[in-house]
Design a protein around this motif. Structure first.
Motif, mmCIF file in Angstrom:
data_model
loop_
_atom_site.group_PDB
_atom_site.id
_atom_site.type_symbol
_atom_site.label_atom_id
_atom_site.label_comp_id
_atom_site.label_asym_id
_atom_site.label_seq_id
_atom_site.Cartn_x
_atom_site.Cartn_y
_atom_site.Cartn_z
ATOM 1 N N LEU A 167 0.834 -1.206 0.000
ATOM 2 C CA LEU A 167 0.000 0.000 0.000
ATOM 3 C C LEU A 167 0.865 1.250 0.000
ATOM 4 O O LEU A 167 0.580 2.222 -0.711
ATOM 5 N N GLU A 168 1.939 1.206 0.766
ATOM 6 C CA GLU A 168 2.815 2.379 0.790
ATOM 7 C C GLU A 168 3.497 2.592 -0.561
ATOM 8 O O GLU A 168 3.581 3.705 -1.056
ATOM 9 N N ALA A 169 3.954 1.484 -1.146
ATOM 10 C CA ALA A 169 4.601 1.590 -2.470
ATOM 11 C C ALA A 169 3.606 2.140 -3.492
ATOM 12 O O ALA A 169 3.957 2.959 -4.347
ATOM 13 N N ASN A 170 2.348 1.708 -3.402
ATOM 14 C CA ASN A 170 1.330 2.188 -4.351
ATOM 15 C C ASN A 170 1.141 3.702 -4.267
ATOM 16 O O ASN A 170 0.729 4.338 -5.237
ATOM 17 N N ASN A 171 1.411 4.279 -3.097
ATOM 18 C CA ASN A 171 1.219 5.722 -2.925
ATOM 19 C C ASN A 171 2.474 6.532 -3.242
ATOM 20 O O ASN A 171 2.480 7.750 -3.105
ATOM 21 N N SER A 172 3.527 5.829 -3.663
ATOM 22 C CA SER A 172 4.786 6.559 -3.922
ATOM 23 C C SER A 172 4.898 6.916 -5.403
ATOM 24 O O SER A 172 4.142 6.420 -6.232
ATOM 25 N N HIS A 173 5.866 7.768 -5.704
ATOM 26 C CA HIS A 173 6.090 8.160 -7.103
ATOM 27 C C HIS A 173 6.999 7.136 -7.766
ATOM 28 O O HIS A 173 8.050 6.824 -7.228
ATOM 29 N N PRO A 174 6.610 6.622 -8.917
ATOM 30 C CA PRO A 174 7.418 5.567 -9.546
ATOM 31 C C PRO A 174 8.678 6.129 -10.192
ATOM 32 O O PRO A 174 8.668 7.254 -10.695
ATOM 33 N N PRO A 175 9.744 5.362 -10.205
ATOM 34 C CA PRO A 175 10.944 5.831 -10.912
ATOM 35 C C PRO A 175 10.797 5.590 -12.417
ATOM 36 O O PRO A 175 9.897 4.871 -12.841
ATOM 37 N N MET A 176 11.674 6.184 -13.183
ATOM 38 C CA MET A 176 11.639 5.968 -14.635
ATOM 39 C C MET A 176 12.759 5.006 -15.028
ATOM 40 O O MET A 176 13.896 5.146 -14.570
ATOM 41 N N TRP A 177 12.410 4.034 -15.852
ATOM 42 C CA TRP A 177 13.377 3.057 -16.351
ATOM 43 C C TRP A 177 13.498 3.186 -17.867
ATOM 44 O O TRP A 177 12.503 3.456 -18.538
ATOM 45 N N LEU A 178 14.700 2.944 -18.357
ATOM 46 C CA LEU A 178 14.882 2.871 -19.808
ATOM 47 C C LEU A 178 15.378 1.473 -20.180
ATOM 48 O O LEU A 178 15.969 0.771 -19.348
ATOM 49 N N ARG A 179 15.126 1.120 -21.419
ATOM 50 C CA ARG A 179 15.674 -0.133 -21.970
ATOM 51 C C ARG A 179 16.524 0.233 -23.175
ATOM 52 O O ARG A 179 16.024 0.867 -24.117
ATOM 53 N N VAL A 180 17.800 -0.126 -23.120
ATOM 54 C CA VAL A 180 18.684 0.189 -24.240
ATOM 55 C C VAL A 180 18.446 -0.835 -25.350
ATOM 56 O O VAL A 180 18.335 -2.035 -25.086
ATOM 57 N N ASN A 181 18.335 -0.326 -26.574
ATOM 58 C CA ASN A 181 18.083 -1.187 -27.734
ATOM 59 C C ASN A 181 19.387 -1.858 -28.157
ATOM 60 O O ASN A 181 20.210 -1.271 -28.859
ATOM 61 N N ARG A 182 19.556 -3.095 -27.709
ATOM 62 C CA ARG A 182 20.839 -3.781 -27.936
ATOM 63 C C ARG A 182 21.079 -4.108 -29.398
ATOM 64 O O ARG A 182 22.193 -4.457 -29.762
ATOM 65 N N SER A 183 20.064 -4.002 -30.235
ATOM 66 C CA SER A 183 20.326 -4.245 -31.652
ATOM 67 C C SER A 183 20.995 -3.017 -32.281
ATOM 68 O O SER A 183 21.496 -3.078 -33.396
ATOM 69 N N LEU A 184 21.004 -1.888 -31.559
ATOM 70 C CA LEU A 184 21.626 -0.672 -32.104
ATOM 71 C C LEU A 184 22.843 -0.211 -31.313
ATOM 72 O O LEU A 184 23.765 0.396 -31.872
ATOM 73 N N ILE A 185 22.874 -0.463 -30.003
ATOM 74 C CA ILE A 185 23.973 0.058 -29.175
ATOM 75 C C ILE A 185 24.110 -0.802 -27.906
ATOM 76 O O ILE A 185 23.096 -1.284 -27.363
#
Ligand SMILES: C[S@@+](CC[C@H](N)C(=O)[O-])C[C@H]1O[C@@H](n2cnc3c(N)ncnc32)[C@H](O)[C@@H]1O
Length: 436
Positions: A167-185
């Protein structure tokens, strides 16, 4: 730059669209944000509307104490404006006089200029009685946890030792994640040359990057060119767990908007991949996402539960079932889920998942691998769903999900990540194989 719509009024319209008309926050923003021209005001509308929806069950309890008599149902915009006013003081630390003045002024913009007096009285009363009002609002479970009662009850019974953390996690601000495109870099190269300051590699997936603070994709280096995508760390496990190999025939059965489809293609050249989706509007998102990333695959429209409509009869080596679900694991990203879901949705989601699993099973070749995933934390959609599938499907076996480190927790046949664990969203995974 002068906005057509005042930020508080716009936030109230957005909140009213969610609580009054059952719209999602995203669709309400799409309607009202264009009328707010100044980017700083737009950011404020988002922060305010997200905050009000996130803490709605608590703010409601506060507002009810401040009204002499209940407001009429049709006064939904006015009610939303008052909630936004309270949230500015309680959740955004806006100086009291500024919050009161701005909220009173916004009555005209929501079409209720004669409610100035009421808004002024409610806001001032809150300032006078704040301590008692806040304290009383925290006395009920709904107010304390800012979740509807049925959701608290479900989490409590499914996760007796973890429900408060969830419940506490649900009320928090989520972090941002990226996925690097391994077919390019390569991920290291992207991290060294392009990643925003403070970005760091995720713990489990080599191409995952966790950002210090969320950014607009327009300012993320290489986003337009397809070097990176936005995707939560938990969701990035799917393509790895699927373990497609060169030459594999792969089905991504619930594919839109194509995040996992793209990841599978980025990781494994030389596969034949079919992305299936039943919703025509969402289907078009797959293609646009793949285009940005310079990727291609077969795209099929159809119901995963009825392969006769789209399957050519050739079995797949790998099937990903990223099933439609209640999304209870991503409430921190989509707080409107708290208000839009009903307890009855759990049963219909579970029935749909059961139908999809049964429908897809014949499409997997003997010895093949099926990954079942949901972004939910409810047992009926996850562990109970898979154990019941195993019971009624004699040629199905579950395979332990080893590898990629100590993520989540083993729940029987699958593994569950709870929201916030290792900064990830709540996700469930199970791996099934068909006896030869
Ligand atoms: C959890 S989302 C998939 C997210 C996607 N895999 C990604 O990573 O971007 C589930 C998707 O399944 C689709 N869906 C729902 N019922 C379906 C069905 N019977 N057959 C195929 N797709 C379905 C929904 O429209 C939705 O786009």
């Amino acid at each position: 730059m002068k906005s057509i719509l005042d930020a508080r009024a716009a936030a109230a319209m957005v909140v009213a669209a969610v609580i009054g008309s059952g719209r999602t926050l995203d669709s309400a923003f799409a309607e009202y944000l264009d009328d707010v021209r100044d980017p700083r005001d737009r950011a404020m509308v988002r922060a305010m509307a997200y905050g009000v929806i996130r803490f709605y069950p608590r703010l409601e309890q506060m507002l009810d104490q401040l009204l002499d008599r209940p407001m009429k149902r049709r006064e939904i915009r006015l009610r939303s404006l008052l909630l936004a006013g309270l949230y500015q003081i309680n959740g955004m630390n806006t100086p009291a006089h500024a919050a009161v003045d701005a909220t009173v002024s916004a009555t005209a913009a929501i079409g209720r200029p004669r409610a100035r007096g009421l808004v002024n009285a409610v806001m001032r009363r809150y300032l006078r009685e704040r301590e008692t009002v806040d304290e009383r609002a925290m006395q009920s479970q709904e107010g304390r946890w800012a979740h509807p009662g049925w959701l608290i009850g479900r989490l409590r019974s499914d996760w007796p030792s973890d429900w408060e953390d969830i419940l506490e996690a649900n009320n928090s601000h989520p972090p941002m994640w990226l996925r690097v495109n391994r077919s390019l870099i390569g991920p290291e190269e992207y991290l060294k040359l392009h990643a925003p300051p403070g970005a760091r590699s995720g713990r489990f997936v080599p191409e995952s990057l966790l950002l210090d603070s969320p950014l607009d994709v327009d300012v993320i280096a290489g986003f337009e060119k397809g070097l990176v995508s936005v995707q939560d760390g938990a969701a990035q496990l799917a393509a790895h767990l699927l373990d497609a190999r060169e030459g594999s025939r792969v089905l991504d059965a619930c594919a839109a908007p194509g995040g996992k489809t793209a990841h599978i293609l980025e990781l494994t050249p030389g596969i034949t991949l079919h992305a299936l989706e039943s919703n025509r509007i969402r289907l078009s998102l797959i293609e646009s996402n793949l285009n940005r990333l310079h990727l291609r695959c077969g795209i099929l429209e159809g119901d995963a539960g009825q392969p006769a409509g789209w399957w050519d009869g050739e079995p797949y080596d790998r099937v990903l079932v990223d099933a439609p679900c209640t999304a209870s694991g991503v409430i921190r990203r989509h707080p409107d889920i708290k208000l839009l879901r009903r307890e009855a949705d759990l049963r219909s989601a579970a029935e749909q998942q059961r139908r999809i699993l049964d429908g897809l099973w014949p499409t997997l070749r003997p010895g093949g691998r099926m990954i079942y995933a949901t972004c939910s934390v409810f047992m009926v959609e996850n562990e109970a769903q898979i154990s019941s599938f195993l019971e009624r499907t004699p040629d199905a076996r579950s395979v332990p999900l080893d590898g990629f480190g100590e993520w989540g927790r083993v729940t029987g046949s699958g593994r569950q990540i709870l929201p916030g664990e290792a900064a990830m969203d709540g996700f469930y995974y199970a791996c099934l194989t068909k006896l030869q």
